[in-house]
Design an enzyme around this catalytic site. Structure first.
Site, PDB file in Angstrom:
ATOM      1  N   SER A  27       0.936  -1.224  -0.217  1.00  0.00           N
ATOM      2  CA  SER A  27       0.102  -0.011  -0.046  1.00  0.00           C
ATOM      3  C   SER A  27       0.927   1.286   0.049  1.00  0.00           C
ATOM      4  O   SER A  27       1.861   1.307   0.627  1.00  0.00           O
ATOM      5  CB  SER A  27      -0.939  -0.079   1.385  1.00  0.00           C
ATOM      6  OG  SER A  27      -1.726   1.073   1.366  1.00  0.00           O
ATOM      7  N   HIS A  48       0.312   5.690  -0.166  1.00  0.00           N
ATOM      8  CA  HIS A  48      -0.538   6.648  -0.391  1.00  0.00           C
ATOM      9  C   HIS A  48      -0.287   7.374  -1.799  1.00  0.00           C
ATOM     10  O   HIS A  48       0.995   7.696  -1.930  1.00  0.00           O
ATOM     11  CB  HIS A  48      -0.483   8.022   0.455  1.00  0.00           C
ATOM     12  CG  HIS A  48      -0.860   7.132   1.914  1.00  0.00           C
ATOM     13  ND1 HIS A  48      -1.963   6.474   2.131  1.00  0.00           N
ATOM     14  CD2 HIS A  48      -0.226   7.328   2.993  1.00  0.00           C
ATOM     15  CE1 HIS A  48      -1.877   5.929   3.476  1.00  0.00           C
ATOM     16  NE2 HIS A  48      -0.836   6.482   4.099  1.00  0.00           N
ATOM     17  N   GLU A  65       2.307   0.895  11.681  1.00  0.00           N
ATOM     18  CA  GLU A  65       2.728   2.534  11.621  1.00  0.00           C
ATOM     19  C   GLU A  65       2.254   3.628  12.559  1.00  0.00           C
ATOM     20  O   GLU A  65       2.452   4.680  12.315  1.00  0.00           O
ATOM     21  CB  GLU A  65       2.481   2.759  10.227  1.00  0.00           C
ATOM     22  CG  GLU A  65       3.681   2.646   9.197  1.00  0.00           C
ATOM     23  CD  GLU A  65       3.859   1.200   8.619  1.00  0.00           C
ATOM     24  OE1 GLU A  65       2.993   0.284   8.976  1.00  0.00           O
ATOM     25  OE2 GLU A  65       4.666   0.994   7.806  1.00  0.00           O
ATOM     26  N   TYR A 103      -0.797   4.155  13.321  1.00  0.00           N
ATOM     27  CA  TYR A 103      -2.346   4.499  13.141  1.00  0.00           C
ATOM     28  C   TYR A 103      -3.256   4.038  14.225  1.00  0.00           C
ATOM     29  O   TYR A 103      -2.677   3.229  15.288  1.00  0.00           O
ATOM     30  CB  TYR A 103      -2.820   3.864  11.852  1.00  0.00           C
ATOM     31  CG  TYR A 103      -2.159   4.791  10.767  1.00  0.00           C
ATOM     32  CD1 TYR A 103      -2.206   6.287  10.523  1.00  0.00           C
ATOM     33  CD2 TYR A 103      -1.128   4.120   9.914  1.00  0.00           C
ATOM     34  CE1 TYR A 103      -1.480   6.805   9.596  1.00  0.00           C
ATOM     35  CE2 TYR A 103      -0.583   4.754   8.705  1.00  0.00           C
ATOM     36  CZ  TYR A 103      -0.646   6.046   8.725  1.00  0.00           C
ATOM     37  OH  TYR A 103       0.009   6.691   7.405  1.00  0.00           O
ATOM     38  N   HIS A 122       5.102   6.164  12.613  1.00  0.00           N
ATOM     39  CA  HIS A 122       5.488   7.349  11.796  1.00  0.00           C
ATOM     40  C   HIS A 122       6.443   8.038  12.968  1.00  0.00           C
ATOM     41  O   HIS A 122       7.153   9.004  12.392  1.00  0.00           O
ATOM     42  CB  HIS A 122       4.459   7.918  11.096  1.00  0.00           C
ATOM     43  CG  HIS A 122       3.949   7.162   9.744  1.00  0.00           C
ATOM     44  ND1 HIS A 122       4.505   6.740   8.967  1.00  0.00           N
ATOM     45  CD2 HIS A 122       2.560   7.156   9.344  1.00  0.00           C
ATOM     46  CE1 HIS A 122       3.838   5.792   8.092  1.00  0.00           C
ATOM     47  NE2 HIS A 122       2.825   6.104   8.424  1.00  0.00           N
ATOM     48  N   GLN A 138      12.205  11.083  -2.532  1.00  0.00           N
ATOM     49  CA  GLN A 138      12.263  12.740  -2.979  1.00  0.00           C
ATOM     50  C   GLN A 138      10.880  12.819  -3.679  1.00  0.00           C
ATOM     51  O   GLN A 138      10.451  13.984  -3.709  1.00  0.00           O
ATOM     52  CB  GLN A 138      13.367  12.877  -3.762  1.00  0.00           C
ATOM     53  CG  GLN A 138      14.717  13.077  -3.055  1.00  0.00           C
ATOM     54  CD  GLN A 138      15.873  13.532  -3.915  1.00  0.00           C
ATOM     55  OE1 GLN A 138      16.674  12.872  -4.030  1.00  0.00           O
ATOM     56  NE2 GLN A 138      15.758  14.749  -4.436  1.00  0.00           N
TER      57      GLN A 138
HETATM   58 FE1  SF4 Z   1      10.652   7.064  -4.078  1.00  0.00          FE
HETATM   59 FE2  SF4 Z   1      12.860   7.506  -4.699  1.00  0.00          FE
HETATM   60 FE3  SF4 Z   1      11.904   4.813  -4.781  1.00  0.00          FE
HETATM   61 FE4  SF4 Z   1      11.283   6.634  -6.417  1.00  0.00          FE
HETATM   62  S1  SF4 Z   1      13.274   5.873  -6.285  1.00  0.00           S
HETATM   63  S2  SF4 Z   1       9.799   5.416  -5.460  1.00  0.00           S
HETATM   64  S3  SF4 Z   1      11.066   8.469  -5.574  1.00  0.00           S
HETATM   65  S4  SF4 Z   1      12.203   6.528  -2.951  1.00  0.00           S
END
Ligand code: SF4
Ligand code: NAP
Length: 690
Positions: free
Chosen positions: A46, A48, A186, A188, A274, A361
């Site tokens: 999963s 988000h 996590e 929740y 988290h 990122q």
């Molecule tokens: Fe996320 Fe970086 Fe993996 Fe792409 S390469 S899914 S941006 S962690």
């Protein structure tokens, strides 16, 4: 469908004649999971995406998930949907709490089924992590990562919430899902009930462990009663809480056994709440770092168990299955990066996989900025409807100057869209700044370079390395389009003594061309300054799992509250000081979900950052600065410049003088804030626009 695909692969001449077999026998073994036969052991975990908040979200989610189903995963688990209004992650998050919503989910389930896949809905109640004002919790104890205080649910409301989970599962079944995953990890709401950290209730849902486990068990029993025996129920449980007041190993196993007895078909695992101050999925976490916690759960139950977190190659997945760590692997971000992960592995093309580098990122960091998730390496992710996978549309002659991240992305996308592409590179090898970034501990850009090499080799892009192309040659080439991806050069700050032999540039240091001494000052505390500090301070064994767990205070046996023990900070391998002129807190430009861990790691290693400095001069004694108005000498062996970059794009004006309008991309367009994320995305977008 999968069996057909696999038998087609096995029937190919390369298998029958050369006797090449797929390399991952366990990964591609079917598995009976409750009522479903899964065609292999790969689950898309999963994630988000925030697509549910977009006007065209259902169509985009359908395209996103269908592409992954075609890519061969056995089962997809959606991002979390709340069973009621209180459990929403944020005001515009998705919920499945009314029959009116079935139609929008049907778009997704139909698309996945048409693509030969299976899909489960994840039911997630955010509890005290909710970012809206009606948040609720097991108790009214606020979370350190949410400024809002939850209201404690009454006993009647807890019972109502249990019923809402079950009702949501019934709606999921009506919407065509093959099952549900109950999100119980996590941190929740469900975790908030199980842990003393967040549960000080005095009713039958609080107090002794047996009472605290009642909420998840009631949910499972009620859900099973609503959906019947022929509907898959996965439960994602926390294998390690990694917070004080979390469950210890024995309590976790007690929960696992009770969940099996209550009717769960498959136990998925999550690592860390988290709010944990231990990184769990970021790039500095070694691959498969959490295997011990998953193994413990597998040993306690007889239903299939799913391993998760930092599993990004089929080789590693196969190893975990072979070693009995789990029965299935959950890949989430790796399937953002490459929808065809499973197919490529099955076809013996594992080297063609675009391997997730755990940078966060464009996936998690985008979500933190309220943007739809995507992937640094695969900017099509979650934008499949905008950038369809159609090829051979056009046939222009295109020159791309520079084979760094931007140029590679542009050249290869342009080729795959039917253009005839020549790619020029001054250096003897492709990769540009990626060749430096791959040297930073934990940064897996070597995988990205391997992927680009493989994609180039399969293409007809004409690659000209060690070739400094000039404006005349480009003009004579008669190209229909010229893209300038000529990159950046390090900025040399205007400091007296900047040409002193003590001064090294970051590219010289990361490439290994120059090795700094034991005492180092780093000018610039931006992304590259932090990377260089990490590179220069990391002890040799920091990438190994036991050292990582020790440094972050995790007991591999899971003993103690939440599996935590006192951290044993690593000692920096050099004496390092970082500097910036701004007074603002350093590292502000680092990723939201990784920067905190990098700052913490360097601080624990004893690497300070001096802010508000001004640079006076550099001489044989070292670096002279003014700090808080006081003159100071930093008696260092070397000063490493990480003071940003400037664009390299003189070709643009030279081409313009010849009447050619070149398109600059990446750092050649704008050096500020250039990183692989912008470079790869822009390269792809420009190629689509050609
Ligand atoms: Fe996320 Fe970086 Fe993996 Fe792409 S390469 S899914 S941006 S962690
Ligand atoms: P950056 O993040 O903009 O940092 C440049 C640093 O140099 C700043 O600390 C700046 O601070 C200093 N500086 C600027 N001009 C200077 C001058 N004339 N003299 C002395 N110091 C000067 O740029 P970068 O470090 O080169 O990184 C480039 C991009 O890649 C950034 O967008 C960065 O976020 C990204 N990146 C990110 C990561 C990551 O997230 N882990 C890693 C690498 C790169 P002062 O002006 O205050 O001195």
């Amino acid at each position: 469908m999968w069996a057909c695909t696999l038998s087609r692969i096995m029937a190919r001449p390369e298998y029958t004649q050369k006797r090449i077999m797929p390399s991952f026998p366990r990964l591609f073994q079917p598995l009976q999971a409750g009522p479903l036969t899964l065609k292999n052991r790969i689950i898309m975990g999963s994630m988000h995406t925030r697509l549910e908040a977009e006007a065209d979200g259902s169509a985009r989610a359908a395209a996103f998930y269908a592409e992954r189903a075609r890519g061969g995963v056995a089962l997809i688990v959606t991002g979390g949907y709340s069973p009621d209004a209180y459990g929403l992650l944020e005001a515009d998050a998705g919920a499945l709490d009314h029959p009116d919503k079935i139609a929008e989910h049907r778009v997704v389930t139909d698309a996945v089924h048409a693509a030969g896949g299976k899909i489960c809905l994840q039911i997630l109640h955010a509890g005290r992590y909710a970012k809206h004002d009606a948040l609720v919790g097991a108790s009214d104890i606020p979370s350190p990562i949410n400024r809002r205080k939850p209201r404690a649910l009454t006993t009647a409301e807890v019972e109502q919430t249990v019923a809402s989970f079950a009702a949501c599962a019934a709606l999921a079944r009506a919407a065509g899902y093959d099952g549900v995953e109950i999100m119980g990890s996590e941190g929740y709401l469900i975790s908030q009930f199980t842990a003393l950290r967040t549960n000080n209730r005095s009713d039958r849902y609080g107090g002794a462990l047996e009472n605290r486990l009642r909420f998840p068990l009631d949910i499972v029993r009620a859900t099973r009663a609503r959906v019947g025996a022929d509907f898959l129920i996965l439960f994602r449980m926390s294998a390690l809480d990694l917070v004080e007041g979390g469950l210890n190993a024995e309590e976790t196993l007690q929960l696992a056994r009770a969940l099996e007895a209550a009717g769960v078909d498959v136990l998925d695992t999550g690592i860390g709440w988290h709010e944990a101050r231990v990184p769990t999925i970021a790039y500095m976490v070694p691959r498969a770092a959490w295997r011990a916690a998953t193994t413990r759960i597998k040993s306690a139950v007889s239903i299939p168990v799913v391993a998760t977190n930092r599993i990004n190659t089929p080789e590693l997945a196969e190893e975990l299955l072979r070693e009995g760590v789990a029965d299935l692997v959950s890949l989430a971000r790796p399937l953002l990066a490459d929808a065809d992960f499973a197919l490529k592995a099955a076809e013996g093309r594992a080297d063609a996989i675009n391997t997730c580098i755990a940078c966060n990122q464009a996936c998690l960091d985008f979500l933190f900025r309220n943007k739809v998730a995507s992937c640094l390496l695969n900017p099509r992710a979650c934008r499949e409807t905008y950038y369809p996978k159609v090829t051979a549309l056009r046939a222009k002659r295109v020159a791309v100057v520079g084979a760094g991240a931007a140029g590679l992305s542009c050249a290869l996308t342009a080729f795959e869209r039917g253009h005839s592409v020549t790619l020029y590179e001054t250096q003897g090898e492709i990769g540009g700044q990626l060749n430096l970034a791959k040297q930073v501990p934990g940064k897996e850009f070597a995988e990205t370079l391997r992927y680009f090499h493989r994609r180039l080799a399969k293409s007809s892009v004409q690659l000209k390395t060690a070739h400094c192309v000039g404006a005349d040659e480009l003009a004579q080439g008669g190209y229909d389009a010229v893209v300038l991806a000529s990159g950046v050069r390090p900025r040399l700050p205007d400091i007296p003594g900047i040409d002193h032999p003590k001064v090294l540039r970051y590219d010289e240091v990361l490439s290994g061309a120059k090795v700094p001494g034991a005492r180092v000052a780093i000018i610039g505390a931006g992304g590259i300054g932090f990377d260089v500090a990490e590179f220069l301070s990391a002890p040799p064994a920091s990438a190994l799992v036991p050292e990582f767990l020790d440094a972050w205070g995790v007991d591999p046996r899971g003993m103690g509250d939440g599996g935590l023990v006192a951290p044993k900070p690593e000692k920096a391998s050099r004496s390092i000081v970082m500097l910036q002129r701004k007074s603002a807190a350093p590292g502000k430009t680092l990723g939201a979900t990784t920067g905190w861990a990098l700052r913490m790691e360097l601080a624990r290693r004893g690497v300070p950052v001096l802010c508000g400095v001004s640079y006076q001069r550099i001489d044989d004694a070292g670096l002279h600065i003014l700090h808080e108005g006081q003159p100071k000498l930093l008696a260092v062996d070397h000063i490493v410049l990480c003071a940003g970059q400037e664009p390299v794009n003189t070709l643009r004006a030279e081409l313009a003088a010849r009447g050619i309008a070149a398109t600059p991309i990446g750092g050649a367009e704008r050096a500020e804030e250039i990183d692989a994320l912008r470079a790869i995305a822009q390269g792809m977008e420009v190629a689509y626009a050609l």
